[in-house]
Design an enzyme around this catalytic site. Structure first.
Site, PDB file in Angstrom:
ATOM      1  N   CYS A 135      -8.558  -8.052   0.356  1.00  0.00           N
ATOM      2  CA  CYS A 135      -7.248  -7.172   0.817  1.00  0.00           C
ATOM      3  C   CYS A 135      -8.048  -5.722   1.646  1.00  0.00           C
ATOM      4  O   CYS A 135      -7.368  -5.465   2.441  1.00  0.00           O
ATOM      5  CB  CYS A 135      -6.625  -6.376  -0.468  1.00  0.00           C
ATOM      6  SG  CYS A 135      -5.532  -7.651  -1.018  1.00  0.00           S
ATOM      7  N   GLN A 163       0.871  -9.879  -6.528  1.00  0.00           N
ATOM      8  CA  GLN A 163       0.095 -11.139  -6.733  1.00  0.00           C
ATOM      9  C   GLN A 163       0.989 -12.040  -7.408  1.00  0.00           C
ATOM     10  O   GLN A 163       1.112 -13.280  -7.282  1.00  0.00           O
ATOM     11  CB  GLN A 163      -1.123 -11.045  -6.992  1.00  0.00           C
ATOM     12  CG  GLN A 163      -2.253 -10.224  -6.381  1.00  0.00           C
ATOM     13  CD  GLN A 163      -2.459 -11.291  -4.897  1.00  0.00           C
ATOM     14  OE1 GLN A 163      -2.465 -12.338  -4.707  1.00  0.00           O
ATOM     15  NE2 GLN A 163      -2.910 -10.408  -3.837  1.00  0.00           N
ATOM     16  N   THR A 177      12.048   4.648  10.959  1.00  0.00           N
ATOM     17  CA  THR A 177      12.861   3.750  11.258  1.00  0.00           C
ATOM     18  C   THR A 177      12.670   2.362  10.640  1.00  0.00           C
ATOM     19  O   THR A 177      11.440   2.008  10.421  1.00  0.00           O
ATOM     20  CB  THR A 177      12.826   3.504  12.996  1.00  0.00           C
ATOM     21  OG1 THR A 177      13.024   4.631  13.440  1.00  0.00           O
ATOM     22  CG2 THR A 177      13.965   2.346  13.189  1.00  0.00           C
ATOM     23  N   SER A 234       4.886  -6.869  -1.685  1.00  0.00           N
ATOM     24  CA  SER A 234       4.625  -7.075  -0.482  1.00  0.00           C
ATOM     25  C   SER A 234       4.700  -8.392   0.302  1.00  0.00           C
ATOM     26  O   SER A 234       4.542  -9.368  -0.497  1.00  0.00           O
ATOM     27  CB  SER A 234       3.001  -6.891  -0.482  1.00  0.00           C
ATOM     28  OG  SER A 234       2.538  -6.783   1.330  1.00  0.00           O
ATOM     29  N   ALA A 235       5.647  -8.270   1.305  1.00  0.00           N
ATOM     30  CA  ALA A 235       6.353  -9.837   1.639  1.00  0.00           C
ATOM     31  C   ALA A 235       5.318 -10.757   2.042  1.00  0.00           C
ATOM     32  O   ALA A 235       5.288 -11.855   1.728  1.00  0.00           O
ATOM     33  CB  ALA A 235       7.067  -9.266   2.957  1.00  0.00           C
ATOM     34  N   HIS A 236       4.068 -10.312   2.831  1.00  0.00           N
ATOM     35  CA  HIS A 236       3.191 -11.098   3.410  1.00  0.00           C
ATOM     36  C   HIS A 236       2.272 -11.997   2.099  1.00  0.00           C
ATOM     37  O   HIS A 236       1.557 -12.773   2.549  1.00  0.00           O
ATOM     38  CB  HIS A 236       2.208 -10.590   4.349  1.00  0.00           C
ATOM     39  CG  HIS A 236       1.271  -9.692   3.900  1.00  0.00           C
ATOM     40  ND1 HIS A 236      -0.168 -10.013   3.925  1.00  0.00           N
ATOM     41  CD2 HIS A 236       1.227  -8.446   3.335  1.00  0.00           C
ATOM     42  CE1 HIS A 236      -0.816  -8.922   3.240  1.00  0.00           C
ATOM     43  NE2 HIS A 236      -0.097  -8.107   2.952  1.00  0.00           N
ATOM     44  N   THR A 254       0.708  -1.091   0.011  1.00  0.00           N
ATOM     45  CA  THR A 254       0.035   0.118  -0.024  1.00  0.00           C
ATOM     46  C   THR A 254       0.858   1.258  -0.054  1.00  0.00           C
ATOM     47  O   THR A 254       0.649   2.201  -0.784  1.00  0.00           O
ATOM     48  CB  THR A 254      -1.005   0.019   1.227  1.00  0.00           C
ATOM     49  OG1 THR A 254      -1.684  -1.196   1.011  1.00  0.00           O
ATOM     50  CG2 THR A 254      -1.927   1.283   1.298  1.00  0.00           C
TER      51      THR A 254
HETATM   52  N1  PLP Z   1      -1.675  -4.615  -4.213  1.00  0.00           N
HETATM   53  C1  PLP Z   1      -2.263  -5.918  -4.451  1.00  0.00           C
HETATM   54  C2  PLP Z   1      -2.423  -6.308  -6.067  1.00  0.00           C
HETATM   55  C3  PLP Z   1      -2.819  -6.396  -3.367  1.00  0.00           C
HETATM   56  O1  PLP Z   1      -3.052  -7.587  -3.303  1.00  0.00           O
HETATM   57  C4  PLP Z   1      -2.655  -5.902  -2.155  1.00  0.00           C
HETATM   58  C5  PLP Z   1      -2.984  -6.832  -0.949  1.00  0.00           C
HETATM   59  O2  PLP Z   1      -3.184  -6.449   0.084  1.00  0.00           O
HETATM   60  C6  PLP Z   1      -1.857  -4.685  -1.855  1.00  0.00           C
HETATM   61  C7  PLP Z   1      -1.549  -4.005  -2.965  1.00  0.00           C
HETATM   62  C8  PLP Z   1      -1.586  -4.229  -0.815  1.00  0.00           C
HETATM   63  O3  PLP Z   1      -0.550  -4.914  -0.028  1.00  0.00           O
HETATM   64  P1  PLP Z   1      -0.129  -4.492   1.687  1.00  0.00           P
HETATM   65  O4  PLP Z   1      -1.129  -5.427   2.511  1.00  0.00           O
HETATM   66  O5  PLP Z   1       1.127  -4.914   1.859  1.00  0.00           O
HETATM   67  O6  PLP Z   1      -0.287  -3.251   1.965  1.00  0.00           O
END
Ligand code: PLP
Length: 378
Positions: free
Chosen positions: A325, A179, A237, A199-201, A71
């Site tokens: 999301c 994705q 940080t 995004s790591a998760h 994000t």
């Molecule tokens: N972009 C995409 C395509 C996603 O699927 C997500 C999922 O949440 C995000 C951005 C946002 O990532 P984050 O959860 O790391 O903020």
């Protein structure tokens, strides 16, 4: 519990957990400090940056900016490019972008930047010529994701980047590759983008960590202001443990991509075969060739997705409707609307996403559960 919601978040890979552990203990330092404890953290951070850059095919480690997730990376890319150099540059984005891109574009719009949203075809795919045609001499950034988080639709990012460069050479191309990193070739040369968000998760790393690749020489206005970390591009940080865990998960993901694609592909095929036998009228939103291998997006006519999800949860299967999301609320998905899918049909759409911890047999087990629930609901 069978977890088929990897597009929302993934369980932590053991490689990431192990890599992070020392940074939750003795290696707790703030990398910005001027002593040995800080230096050890700084060294780990810079080693992680070097490896992340290499895995992404970036030219230089400093092309990688660590963020709190995608994000933030998307906001930095879109808002940062639009406001760079004190301008109010234009933003062009596909209609199926994640909210992190679309809301960042709307924010830029409120600051006076012209915003163009470009439609997609009925497979949710952006057209290179139409995207280029939406660009003008004042366009600062064009955003196109590598693959969609709801449907798994893969986008022709390199072709769009090529067409945009011919039409508007000053425009930066931003690719949210969140994705696709799990199973696709996500490198700077393959995407041809100037900015790439991860995004790591979403690939077995920790939540709250991500990165933005920034092509050398790119001017971005920071969105976070403060201590000037990340060469002033992202103050705050560092989350050293998070970064180290993310890069360990990147390494494991890239090393396993081919085998992973085969295992997950087989799991998903078995799952879909079983669902088709239970509901021959099940409508798969996209052909397998058009979507990520781990993604199954389908509609069971006559069965509401929210009802189905509650029933699945009760018998131990976690899936999702629309995009998980955001809030999880059952609003009509902007992605399905952009593809021309009526709201009534969209309310019957389910998303099942496989991940690194699945084996081919996971598809059989999940298919049995979904088939049983369909049988009860119909
Ligand atoms: N972009 C995409 C395509 C996603 O699927 C997500 C999922 O949440 C995000 C951005 C946002 O990532 P984050 O959860 O790391 O903020």
């Amino acid at each position: 519990m069978i977890y088929l919601d990897h597009a929302a978040t993934t369980p932590l890979r053991p490689e990431a957990r192990e890599a992070m552990a020392p940074f939750h203990g003795d290696l707790f330092g703030n990398p910005s400090g001027a002593h040995g404890i800080a230096r050890r953290a700084k060294n780990a951070l810079e080693a992680a940056r070097e490896e992340a850059a290499e895995l992404l095919g970036a030219e230089h480690p400093l092309d990688v900016v660590f963020t709190s997730g995608a994000t933030e990376a998307d906001n930095l890319a879109v808002v940062g490019a639009a406001l760079a150099g004190g301008r109010r540059g234009g933003v062009v984005a596909s209609a199926v972008e994640h909210e992190a891109v679309l809301e960042a574009a709307r924010f830029a719009g409120r600051l006076g930047c012209p915003v163009e949203i470009v439609g997609v075809d009925d497979r949710g795919v952006a057209d290179p010529e139409a995207t280029a045609a939406a660009c003008g001499p004042d366009t600062a950034v064009v955003a196109l994701m590598a693959a969609n988080n709801e449907t798994g639709a893969r986008q022709p990012v390199a072709k769009v980047a090529h067409a945009v460069r011919a039409q508007a050479p000053q425009a930066l191309v931003h690719c949210d590759a969140v994705q696709s990193f799990v199973t696709e070739d996500v490198t700077v040369p393959a995407l041809g983008a100037d900015l790439v968000a991860l995004s790591a998760h979403k690939f077995g790393g920790p939540q709250g960590t991500g990165l933005l690749y920034v092509r050398p020489g790119t001017d971005l206005e920071p969105v976070l202001h403060g201590g000037g970390q990340e060469l002033g591009r992202r103050s705050g940080t560092h989350n050293v443990a998070g970064v180290v865990g993310m890069v360990a998960a990147m390494r494991a993901t890239v090393a396993d991509r081919t085998g992973f694609r085969e295992r997950i592909g087989e799991a998903r095929r078995r799952f879909e075969d079983r669902v088709r036998r239970a509901a021959p009228d099940a409508a798969f939103t996209l052909d397998p060739a058009d979507r990520l291998v781990q993604h199954s997006h389908l509609r069971i006519p006559g069965v509401r997705a929210d009802t189905m999800l509650v029933r699945l949860d009760a018998v131990g299967l976690a899936a999702s409707a629309g995009s998980a999301c955001s809030s999880g609320a059952m609003e009509t998905s902007h992605v399905l609307a952009a593809m021309g899918i009526p709201a009534g049909d969209a309310a019957e759409c389910l998303r099942f996403t496989f991940g690194w911890d699945h084996r081919p047999e996971s598809g059989d087990a999940a298919g049995e559960i979904v088939a049983a629930v369909i049988g009860k609901l119909r």
